[in-house]
Scaffold this motif. Structure first.
Motif, PDB file in Angstrom:
ATOM      1  N   LEU A   1      19.982  40.870 -64.236  1.00  0.00           N
ATOM      2  CA  LEU A   1      21.307  40.900 -65.086  1.00  0.00           C
ATOM      3  C   LEU A   1      21.510  40.132 -65.956  1.00  0.00           C
ATOM      4  N   ASP A   2      22.384  40.105 -67.186  1.00  0.00           N
ATOM      5  CA  ASP A   2      22.427  39.536 -68.286  1.00  0.00           C
ATOM      6  C   ASP A   2      22.733  38.104 -67.852  1.00  0.00           C
ATOM      7  N   ASN A   3      22.473  36.986 -68.739  1.00  0.00           N
ATOM      8  CA  ASN A   3      22.823  35.729 -68.308  1.00  0.00           C
ATOM      9  C   ASN A   3      23.949  35.386 -68.540  1.00  0.00           C
ATOM     10  N   MET A   4      24.772  35.942 -69.466  1.00  0.00           N
ATOM     11  CA  MET A   4      26.417  35.811 -69.438  1.00  0.00           C
ATOM     12  C   MET A   4      27.093  36.084 -68.193  1.00  0.00           C
ATOM     13  N   VAL A   5      26.693  37.212 -67.320  1.00  0.00           N
ATOM     14  CA  VAL A   5      27.263  37.622 -66.386  1.00  0.00           C
ATOM     15  C   VAL A   5      27.012  36.725 -65.305  1.00  0.00           C
ATOM     16  N   ILE A   6      25.644  36.357 -65.085  1.00  0.00           N
ATOM     17  CA  ILE A   6      25.373  35.352 -64.256  1.00  0.00           C
ATOM     18  C   ILE A   6      25.987  33.951 -64.126  1.00  0.00           C
ATOM     19  N   ASP A   7      26.095  33.460 -65.611  1.00  0.00           N
ATOM     20  CA  ASP A   7      27.126  32.373 -65.542  1.00  0.00           C
ATOM     21  C   ASP A   7      28.183  32.593 -65.227  1.00  0.00           C
ATOM     22  N   ARG A   8      28.863  33.643 -65.595  1.00  0.00           N
ATOM     23  CA  ARG A   8      30.403  33.808 -64.851  1.00  0.00           C
ATOM     24  C   ARG A   8      30.295  33.890 -63.428  1.00  0.00           C
ATOM     25  N   GLY A   9      29.368  34.183 -62.920  1.00  0.00           N
ATOM     26  CA  GLY A   9      29.409  34.113 -61.411  1.00  0.00           C
ATOM     27  C   GLY A   9      29.159  32.893 -61.056  1.00  0.00           C
ATOM     28  N   LEU A  10      28.168  32.307 -61.702  1.00  0.00           N
ATOM     29  CA  LEU A  10      28.173  30.608 -61.347  1.00  0.00           C
ATOM     30  C   LEU A  10      29.151  29.766 -61.070  1.00  0.00           C
ATOM     31  N   LYS A  11      29.891  30.026 -62.379  1.00  0.00           N
ATOM     32  CA  LYS A  11      31.265  29.265 -62.661  1.00  0.00           C
ATOM     33  C   LYS A  11      32.326  29.658 -61.539  1.00  0.00           C
ATOM     34  N   THR A  12      32.605  30.923 -61.088  1.00  0.00           N
ATOM     35  CA  THR A  12      33.436  31.369 -59.986  1.00  0.00           C
ATOM     36  C   THR A  12      32.968  30.817 -58.898  1.00  0.00           C
ATOM     37  N   LEU A  13      31.590  30.806 -58.455  1.00  0.00           N
ATOM     38  CA  LEU A  13      31.264  30.153 -57.132  1.00  0.00           C
ATOM     39  C   LEU A  13      31.556  28.582 -57.147  1.00  0.00           C
ATOM     40  N   CYS A  58      33.703  26.863 -58.685  1.00  0.00           N
ATOM     41  CA  CYS A  58      35.199  26.385 -58.661  1.00  0.00           C
ATOM     42  C   CYS A  58      35.638  26.550 -57.357  1.00  0.00           C
ATOM     43  N   ALA A  59      35.133  27.702 -56.638  1.00  0.00           N
ATOM     44  CA  ALA A  59      35.633  27.887 -55.329  1.00  0.00           C
ATOM     45  C   ALA A  59      35.007  27.188 -54.234  1.00  0.00           C
ATOM     46  N   CYS A  60      33.772  26.766 -54.216  1.00  0.00           N
ATOM     47  CA  CYS A  60      32.868  26.008 -53.217  1.00  0.00           C
ATOM     48  C   CYS A  60      32.407  24.808 -53.772  1.00  0.00           C
ATOM     49  N   PRO A  61      33.488  23.724 -54.020  1.00  0.00           N
ATOM     50  CA  PRO A  61      32.951  22.631 -54.450  1.00  0.00           C
ATOM     51  C   PRO A  61      32.137  21.813 -53.450  1.00  0.00           C
ATOM     52  N   ASN A  62      32.041  22.093 -52.116  1.00  0.00           N
ATOM     53  CA  ASN A  62      31.009  21.647 -51.388  1.00  0.00           C
ATOM     54  C   ASN A  62      29.797  22.094 -51.085  1.00  0.00           C
ATOM     55  N   LEU A  63      29.239  23.037 -52.280  1.00  0.00           N
ATOM     56  CA  LEU A  63      28.114  23.612 -52.012  1.00  0.00           C
ATOM     57  C   LEU A  63      26.962  22.576 -52.120  1.00  0.00           C
ATOM     58  N   ARG A  64      26.030  22.985 -51.089  1.00  0.00           N
ATOM     59  CA  ARG A  64      24.947  22.066 -50.858  1.00  0.00           C
ATOM     60  C   ARG A  64      23.554  22.670 -51.306  1.00  0.00           C
ATOM     61  N   LYS A  65      23.465  23.989 -51.061  1.00  0.00           N
ATOM     62  CA  LYS A  65      22.126  24.715 -51.568  1.00  0.00           C
ATOM     63  C   LYS A  65      22.669  25.963 -52.239  1.00  0.00           C
ATOM     64  N   LEU A  66      21.725  26.038 -53.262  1.00  0.00           N
ATOM     65  CA  LEU A  66      22.117  27.229 -54.260  1.00  0.00           C
ATOM     66  C   LEU A  66      20.901  27.826 -54.807  1.00  0.00           C
ATOM     67  N   ALA A  67      20.663  29.340 -54.764  1.00  0.00           N
ATOM     68  CA  ALA A  67      19.517  29.823 -55.254  1.00  0.00           C
ATOM     69  C   ALA A  67      19.912  30.750 -56.318  1.00  0.00           C
ATOM     70  N   PHE A  68      19.384  31.090 -57.581  1.00  0.00           N
ATOM     71  CA  PHE A  68      19.851  32.077 -58.316  1.00  0.00           C
ATOM     72  C   PHE A  68      18.795  32.277 -59.294  1.00  0.00           C
ATOM     73  N   ILE A  69      18.683  33.545 -60.012  1.00  0.00           N
ATOM     74  CA  ILE A  69      17.650  34.038 -61.049  1.00  0.00           C
ATOM     75  C   ILE A  69      18.520  34.127 -62.230  1.00  0.00           C
ATOM     76  N   GLY A  70      17.757  33.834 -63.352  1.00  0.00           N
ATOM     77  CA  GLY A  70      18.290  34.158 -64.809  1.00  0.00           C
ATOM     78  C   GLY A  70      19.321  32.877 -65.129  1.00  0.00           C
ATOM     79  N   GLY A  71      20.336  33.276 -65.968  1.00  0.00           N
ATOM     80  CA  GLY A  71      21.409  32.185 -66.120  1.00  0.00           C
ATOM     81  C   GLY A  71      21.063  31.549 -67.416  1.00  0.00           C
ATOM     82  N   SER A  72      21.808  30.592 -67.797  1.00  0.00           N
ATOM     83  CA  SER A  72      21.554  29.635 -68.984  1.00  0.00           C
ATOM     84  C   SER A  72      22.086  28.156 -68.457  1.00  0.00           C
TER      85      SER A  72
END
Length: 545
Positions: free
Chosen positions: A198-210, A212-226
């Motif tokens: 997917l485009d980097n802008m779409v992935i960045d928007r998903g990262l920001k949404t996640l 803001c909603a999950c501030p206690n996040l401990r582990k994250l894996a993603f591909i692409g983005g900026s």
């Protein structure tokens, strides 16, 4: 006066009426007495209007249990509608969400996963118990349904959801890193997989949404983005401890400096056949200066040199485990490992080269804190690389070599620079001979455990008396150089081990699994031996006839 006189008469009549009603016997003692029939109580009256609803529920349950006993008379008919209505409702409504969540959390996973089918309330409560999730469709996150369904996530994997894959396709392209469904026209050429990301802008928007909603996040894996998407995660999720970046680049690593509490980091730069990205000394230096609390670092398909490895060692002083997979490092990078003062585990995997030009020996210093060395699926045919590697890892106590090409006797002889080895594991080293193995392990005075599996050039007929004597002193011994090996009988006929250790190999074999070193299964041998010899643990498999 008239008004007060009428008021006094009404009060008097009211008191006489109450006295007469109290003097009339109840309907239970006198059923023939004409008493006005009252409306039967309903559950809604008890639940909504009466503040002592719990007492009524207990009474109703007691009456219901009494009604099942034939020796006890049937209760009053007024309680029958109450009991009937109580049986029709959901009794879990009496429990709060906190109590019900605690009950559901005690259930095993096999029963917990089907609880959401009970009702909508249990569906919401079950979502609150989920902590780890792999997202297969990024639209599920962007629409907000993911957060409503699972509000308490702390481990999220967005790699599969960020790939445009054909769901109906039966062709699955998979490797150790990622798996995607592809069409029949897919060709495994370099960079063709980037079209499915997917485009980097779409992935960045998903990262920001996640974030803001999950501030206690401990582990994250993603591909692409900026770097903007990574910065939003770093700012919102202060407790983030583990991060996995696919298709990583130097620009993306600019946002990792804000992840101050990061402890585990995995970078995937270039993956053959899927995507191509570049991580150089610039990105690794930014990483070293920003993530100073790193404990584990894994570099897959990354470039670098002596400068970046040195920067990581000097800045990340808590680093204990370093993994290099299919690296593109420049010559001389091995000398930078000496700056990792607290490094305990070094893994080198799937590397076509180690370090072709490591430089003079005065630049190579051993990592004094190193305890474990793993070499898996690597090309070890270069003598300079092999010598420099074993000099740098001279303080290792445990060495694991698995499926490495080019490990001949001359290359393995450099392992004698490791002066305090206690455990050695060789698997799939087909070019190593018995003489090459013996020349090294006889120099290791602290060796206690040996594991040899699928090394076809290591022959039992070539075992010398000195080597057989050394075998008798091991605590753990797993000897399967080929499928036809039969250690007890062959040692008696081909070596002098029969005099010194043949009797304990002949003893009754107690096939009891021991924990051993590093969870290698071995069989325990109960035997008597010379005073100087120690207990031996060997794995014995009789030959099939």
């Amino acid at each position: 006066m008239g008004f007060h006189h009428q008021r006094a008469q009404s009060v008097l009549l009211e008191s006489e009426r109450r006295t007469s009603i109290s003097s009339v016997p109840s309907s239970q003692t006198n059923p023939n007495s004409p008493v006005k029939k009252k409306r039967n109580p309903r559950w809604s009256d008890v639940w909504l209007k009466n503040t002592k609803s719990l007492e009524h529920v207990i009474v109703a349950m007691q009456l219901q249990s009494l009604s099942k006993n034939p020796h006890i008379p049937t209760p009053n008919s007024k309680t029958k509608p109450l009991i009937a209505n109580f049986c029709k409702i959901d009794r879990t409504l009496l429990l709060s969400d906190e109590i019900l969540l605690r009950i559901l959390s005690k259930l095993p996973d096999s029963q917990r996963n089907s609880n959401f089918l009970v009702c909508k309330r249990w569906l919401n409560l079950q979502g609150r118990l989920v902590r780890s999730l792999r997202v297969m469709d990024l639209n599920f996150l962007l629409s907000g349904r993911l957060i409503l369904r699972f509000p308490n996530l702390n481990r999220v994997d967005l790699v599969s959801g960020s790939l445009l894959s054909t769901r109906n396709s039966g062709i699955l392209l998979s490797n150790r890193i990622v798996s995607i469904h592809v069409d029949s026209w897919f060709l495994p050429i370099p960079g063709v997989g980037e079209e499915n990301i997917l485009d980097n802008m779409v992935i960045d928007r998903g990262l920001k949404t996640l974030a803001c909603a999950c501030p206690n996040l401990r582990k994250l894996a993603f591909i692409g983005g900026s770097e903007l998407g990574l910065l939003s995660v770093a700012e919102e999720c202060e407790t983030l401890q583990e991060l996995e970046l696919h298709k990583c680049s130097d620009n993306l690593l600019r946002g990792i400096a804000a992840c101050e509490n990061l402890q585990i980091l995995k970078l995937f730069g270039n993956v053959d056949g899927l995507y191509s990205s570049v991580v150089t000394d610039i990105g690794l230096t930014i990483l070293a200066q920003g993530c100073k609390r790193l404990v584990k670092l894994e570099l897959n398909g990354c470039e670098g040199s002596f400068d970046s490895i040195k920067a990581i060692g000097q800045c990340c002083q808590m680093l204990e485990e370093l993994t290099l997979c299919d690296h593109r490092m420049d010559d001389g990078w091995l000398a930078g490992l000496s700056y990792c003062e607290n490094l305990k585990t070094l893994r080198i995997m799937s590397c076509g080269k180690i370090d072709p030009n490591p430089g003079p020996d005065e630049y190579l210093s051993p990592c004094l804190a190193l305890e474990r060395l793993y070499l898996q699926n690597c090309q070890l045919g270069d003598k300079k690389s092999g010598r420099a590697l074993f000099i740098t890892c001279g303080a290792a106590r445990e060495i694991f070599i698995s499926d490495c090409w080019g490990l001949v006797d001359d290359i393995f002889s450099f392992a004698s620079h490791c002066w305090r080895v206690k455990f050695l594991s060789l698997e799939g080293c087909s070019q190593l001979t018995t003489e090459g193995l013996e020349s090294v392990i006889l120099e290791w005075k602290e060796l206690q455990s040996l594991r040899v599996v699928s090394c076809k050039n290591i022959k039992e007929s070539s075992i010398s008396p000195a080597l057989s004597t050394l075998f008798s002193t091991f605590k753990d011994l797993i000897w399967r150089p080929d499928t036809k090996s039969l250690l007890p009988s062959s040692l008696i006929g081909c070596t002098h081990m029969g005099k010194k250790g043949g009797r304990f190999f002949k003893k009754t074999w107690d096939m009891k699994v021991l924990p051993g070193v590093h969870n290698h299964a071995s069989a325990h041998v109960d035997s008597t031996r010379n005073e100087d010899a120690k207990n031996v643990t060997a794995e014995y498999r009789p030959r099939r006839r």
